[in-house]
Write a protein that holds these residues in place. Structure first.
Motif, mmCIF file in Angstrom:
data_model
loop_
_atom_site.group_PDB
_atom_site.id
_atom_site.type_symbol
_atom_site.label_atom_id
_atom_site.label_comp_id
_atom_site.label_asym_id
_atom_site.label_seq_id
_atom_site.Cartn_x
_atom_site.Cartn_y
_atom_site.Cartn_z
ATOM 1 N N LEU A 130 0.878 -1.157 0.000
ATOM 2 C CA LEU A 130 0.000 0.000 0.000
ATOM 3 C C LEU A 130 0.920 1.213 0.000
ATOM 4 C CD1 LEU A 130 -2.985 0.775 0.100
ATOM 5 C CD2 LEU A 130 -2.808 0.807 2.584
ATOM 6 N N GLU A 131 0.829 2.003 -1.058
ATOM 7 C CA GLU A 131 1.672 3.196 -1.128
ATOM 8 C C GLU A 131 1.066 4.276 -0.251
ATOM 9 O OE1 GLU A 131 3.787 4.348 -4.635
ATOM 10 O OE2 GLU A 131 2.817 2.705 -5.739
ATOM 11 N N LEU A 132 1.915 5.098 0.294
ATOM 12 C CA LEU A 132 1.476 6.147 1.207
ATOM 13 C C LEU A 132 1.313 7.458 0.452
ATOM 14 C CD1 LEU A 132 3.911 5.232 4.101
ATOM 15 C CD2 LEU A 132 1.585 4.414 3.721
ATOM 16 N N ASN A 133 0.391 8.288 0.917
ATOM 17 C CA ASN A 133 0.203 9.584 0.260
ATOM 18 C C ASN A 133 1.392 10.494 0.577
ATOM 19 O OD1 ASN A 133 -0.256 10.910 2.748
ATOM 20 N ND2 ASN A 133 -2.429 10.423 2.654
ATOM 21 N N GLU A 134 1.487 11.600 -0.128
ATOM 22 C CA GLU A 134 2.645 12.487 -0.007
ATOM 23 C C GLU A 134 2.759 13.100 1.384
ATOM 24 O OE1 GLU A 134 5.188 12.655 -2.123
ATOM 25 O OE2 GLU A 134 4.066 11.137 -3.252
ATOM 26 N N GLU A 135 1.638 13.427 2.005
ATOM 27 C CA GLU A 135 1.693 14.005 3.354
ATOM 28 C C GLU A 135 2.270 13.008 4.353
ATOM 29 O OE1 GLU A 135 -1.177 16.145 6.672
ATOM 30 O OE2 GLU A 135 -1.922 15.884 4.638
ATOM 31 N N THR A 136 1.858 11.750 4.257
ATOM 32 C CA THR A 136 2.382 10.723 5.153
ATOM 33 C C THR A 136 3.865 10.494 4.887
ATOM 34 O OG1 THR A 136 0.205 9.683 5.233
ATOM 35 C CG2 THR A 136 2.065 8.352 5.972
ATOM 36 N N LYS A 137 4.252 10.447 3.616
ATOM 37 C CA LYS A 137 5.674 10.279 3.279
ATOM 38 C C LYS A 137 6.507 11.431 3.836
ATOM 39 C CE LYS A 137 5.413 7.589 -0.987
ATOM 40 N NZ LYS A 137 5.739 7.585 -2.417
ATOM 41 N N SER A 138 5.983 12.633 3.742
ATOM 42 C CA SER A 138 6.687 13.803 4.257
ATOM 43 C C SER A 138 6.860 13.701 5.773
ATOM 44 C CB SER A 138 5.909 15.073 3.888
ATOM 45 O OG SER A 138 6.508 16.200 4.449
ATOM 46 N N TYR A 139 5.828 13.261 6.458
ATOM 47 C CA TYR A 139 5.905 13.104 7.911
ATOM 48 C C TYR A 139 6.910 12.008 8.277
ATOM 49 C CZ TYR A 139 4.597 12.412 12.753
ATOM 50 O OH TYR A 139 4.639 12.282 14.114
ATOM 51 N N ILE A 140 6.907 10.912 7.539
ATOM 52 C CA ILE A 140 7.860 9.833 7.797
ATOM 53 C C ILE A 140 9.288 10.320 7.557
ATOM 54 C CG2 ILE A 140 8.681 7.624 6.870
ATOM 55 C CD1 ILE A 140 5.682 6.808 6.736
ATOM 56 N N LYS A 141 9.472 11.173 6.566
ATOM 57 C CA LYS A 141 10.800 11.754 6.305
ATOM 58 C C LYS A 141 11.264 12.562 7.526
ATOM 59 C CE LYS A 141 13.353 14.491 2.953
ATOM 60 N NZ LYS A 141 13.305 15.150 1.646
ATOM 61 N N LYS A 142 10.351 13.282 8.181
ATOM 62 C CA LYS A 142 10.703 14.036 9.387
ATOM 63 C C LYS A 142 11.098 13.095 10.521
ATOM 64 C CE LYS A 142 7.861 18.038 8.337
ATOM 65 N NZ LYS A 142 6.662 18.822 8.667
ATOM 66 N N ILE A 143 10.358 11.997 10.669
ATOM 67 C CA ILE A 143 10.699 11.015 11.704
ATOM 68 C C ILE A 143 12.090 10.445 11.436
ATOM 69 C CG2 ILE A 143 10.115 8.764 12.703
ATOM 70 C CD1 ILE A 143 7.150 9.422 12.070
ATOM 71 N N SER A 144 12.349 10.075 10.188
ATOM 72 C CA SER A 144 13.663 9.526 9.826
ATOM 73 C C SER A 144 14.769 10.546 10.084
ATOM 74 C CB SER A 144 13.678 9.100 8.356
ATOM 75 O OG SER A 144 12.823 7.997 8.154
ATOM 76 N N GLY A 145 14.498 11.825 9.753
ATOM 77 C CA GLY A 145 15.485 12.874 10.003
ATOM 78 C C GLY A 145 15.827 12.992 11.480
ATOM 79 N N ALA A 146 14.801 12.890 12.331
ATOM 80 C CA ALA A 146 15.036 12.942 13.776
ATOM 81 C C ALA A 146 15.810 11.712 14.253
ATOM 82 C CB ALA A 146 13.704 13.055 14.521
ATOM 83 N N LEU A 147 15.525 10.561 13.670
ATOM 84 C CA LEU A 147 16.228 9.327 14.044
ATOM 85 C C LEU A 147 17.720 9.390 13.698
ATOM 86 C CD1 LEU A 147 13.873 6.372 13.019
ATOM 87 C CD2 LEU A 147 14.785 6.828 15.292
#
Length: 190
Positions: free
Chosen positions: A13-30
């Motif tokens: 299931l592909e994620l929408n752009e807003e969810t991908k953007s939020y996940i990118k922020k989580i990864s950046g914090a990690l």
């Protein structure tokens, strides 16, 4: 055997752009606390069914199964929950709430795959989005979780994709083989 070619595949299931953007922020914090192989933005997804090595001549069956899922299932509501470690700590993921829409899609796909003789995983479905592979921690994970919050942001998503997974120049690459768009099946009449 001539004409036979096995490819590594999965349905996601592909994620929408807003969810991908939020996940990118989580990864950046990690990244402040964890070294490892971070999943690139274009590869972020939620695996529904891992198919493993598959003969190319069975792709048509997978397409039919996905078409069936498109008829039976609506868009999915995705809610990220919390960071977890998997595979003895080598993988970091964010869990996704197993709600009715996600459970229904998984059940339809798995039932159709099993009915056609595909091997399905013999364990409970735990929806998640992988963030990091081969994780190396700068501090205990329980402390990292305190520094990297995950907020429940429900999002709708509806692109179901069959991916080919392969290594190219030491990088994992996912190529779309087929996709369907799940429709909003909520009753809009009053």
């Amino acid at each position: 055997m001539i004409g036979r070619c096995d490819v590594r595949t999965f349905i996601a299931l592909e994620l929408n752009e807003e969810t991908k953007s939020y996940i990118k922020k989580i990864s950046g914090a990690l990244e402040k606390y964890v070294n490892g192989n971070y999943i690139s933005d274009i590869n972020v997804h939620m695996t529904m069914n891992f198919l493993g090595e598959l003969q190319l001549d069975r792709i048509k069956e997978i397409r039919e199964i996905m078409d069936h899922a498109q008829e039976k299932c609506g868009v999915c509501d995705i809610s990220l929950q919390k960071l977890i470690v998997m595979q003895r700590g080598e993988l970091i993921a964010v869990t996704v709430k197993l709600n009715e829409s996600v459970r229904n899609l998984y059940t339809v796909l798995t039932g159709q795959l099993s009915a056609r003789g595909f091997v399905t995983e013999d364990r409970a479905f735990k929806p998640h989005v992988t963030l990091v592979r081969k994780a190396v921690y700068e501090m205990p994970f329980r402390e990292i979780v305190k520094c990297v919050p995950v907020y429940n942001r429900p999002q709708r998503t509806g692109k179901l994709t069959l991916f080919l997974s392969e290594m190219r120049e030491k990088v994992r690459v996912y190529d779309e083989l087929y996709s369907v768009t799940l429709q909003d099946k909520t009753d809009k009449t009053v």
